[in-house]
Scaffold this motif. Structure first.
Motif, PDB file in Angstrom:
ATOM      1  N   VAL A  61       0.863  -1.178   0.000  1.00  0.00           N
ATOM      2  CA  VAL A  61       0.000   0.000   0.000  1.00  0.00           C
ATOM      3  C   VAL A  61       0.901   1.230   0.000  1.00  0.00           C
ATOM      4  N   LYS A  62       0.439   2.277  -0.677  1.00  0.00           N
ATOM      5  CA  LYS A  62       1.212   3.517  -0.763  1.00  0.00           C
ATOM      6  C   LYS A  62       0.284   4.690  -0.506  1.00  0.00           C
ATOM      7  N   VAL A  63       0.741   5.632   0.308  1.00  0.00           N
ATOM      8  CA  VAL A  63       0.009   6.864   0.551  1.00  0.00           C
ATOM      9  C   VAL A  63       0.562   7.905  -0.418  1.00  0.00           C
ATOM     10  N   ALA A  91      -3.184   1.511   9.179  1.00  0.00           N
ATOM     11  CA  ALA A  91      -2.704   2.642   8.384  1.00  0.00           C
ATOM     12  C   ALA A  91      -1.893   3.612   9.226  1.00  0.00           C
ATOM     13  N   ARG A  99      -4.725   6.625  -1.093  1.00  0.00           N
ATOM     14  CA  ARG A  99      -3.929   5.402  -1.100  1.00  0.00           C
ATOM     15  C   ARG A  99      -4.041   4.684  -2.434  1.00  0.00           C
ATOM     16  N   TYR A 101      -3.155   0.585  -3.882  1.00  0.00           N
ATOM     17  CA  TYR A 101      -2.832  -0.770  -3.443  1.00  0.00           C
ATOM     18  C   TYR A 101      -2.198  -1.553  -4.583  1.00  0.00           C
ATOM     19  N   TRP A 122      -5.750   7.132  -7.185  1.00  0.00           N
ATOM     20  CA  TRP A 122      -5.776   7.073  -5.721  1.00  0.00           C
ATOM     21  C   TRP A 122      -7.199   6.864  -5.233  1.00  0.00           C
ATOM     22  N   THR A 124      -9.691   6.907  -1.377  1.00  0.00           N
ATOM     23  CA  THR A 124      -9.803   7.131   0.064  1.00  0.00           C
ATOM     24  C   THR A 124     -10.715   6.068   0.697  1.00  0.00           C
TER      25      THR A 124
END
Length: 134
Positions: A61-63, A91, A99, A101, A122, A124
């Protein structure tokens, strides 16, 4: 009442020694992935007709603005046709952060990486369901 310095030091060390096991017990009782932020449930749904394996420990996962982080520490599990499997991710940022995935799946010798909601998009969504057909 005044205490001598060595008495104060000894009492401070005793108090610290008594508090340490309590703090360690509290930390040990917390889940491994417990962090400030929120808990996000990521679901993988097999929309195909054949089973595959979702490799949670290889999924990430990346923010937005951040780096990739492992989604889970668990290994992998089989997802049969029509089944949905899930993992809870602790998180690091608030629940409303953007985010992306990266879900890693395998079947036989084939590997596949699926990005949700897309390679450059992205979300939310705090409980995304990612449809995969291998």
């Amino acid at each position: 009442m005044m205490f001598e310095r060595h008495v104060l030091i000894r009492r401070t060390l005793i108090a610290a020694a008594l508090a340490l096991p309590i703090g360690a017990a509290i930390a040990a009782s917390a889940p491994n992935d417990a962090v400030a932020g929120c808990q996000i449930t990521v679901r993988v749904h097999n929309s195909g007709s054949r089973p595959f394996t979702v490799d949670w420990d290889e999924s990430k996962v990346k923010v937005s603005g951040g780096t990739w982080d492992k989604l889970a520490k668990t290994s992998s599990e089989s997802v049969g046709a029509g089944q949905t499997k899930s993992v809870v991710y602790g998180a690091l940022f608030n629940c409303g952060a953007n985010r992306r995935y990266q879900i890693h799946t395998t079947r036989g010798g084939d590997e596949e990486t699926t990005y949700f909601p897309g390679v450059s998009d992205w979300t939310t969504d705090q409980s995304p369901t990612i449809n995969i057909s291998m």
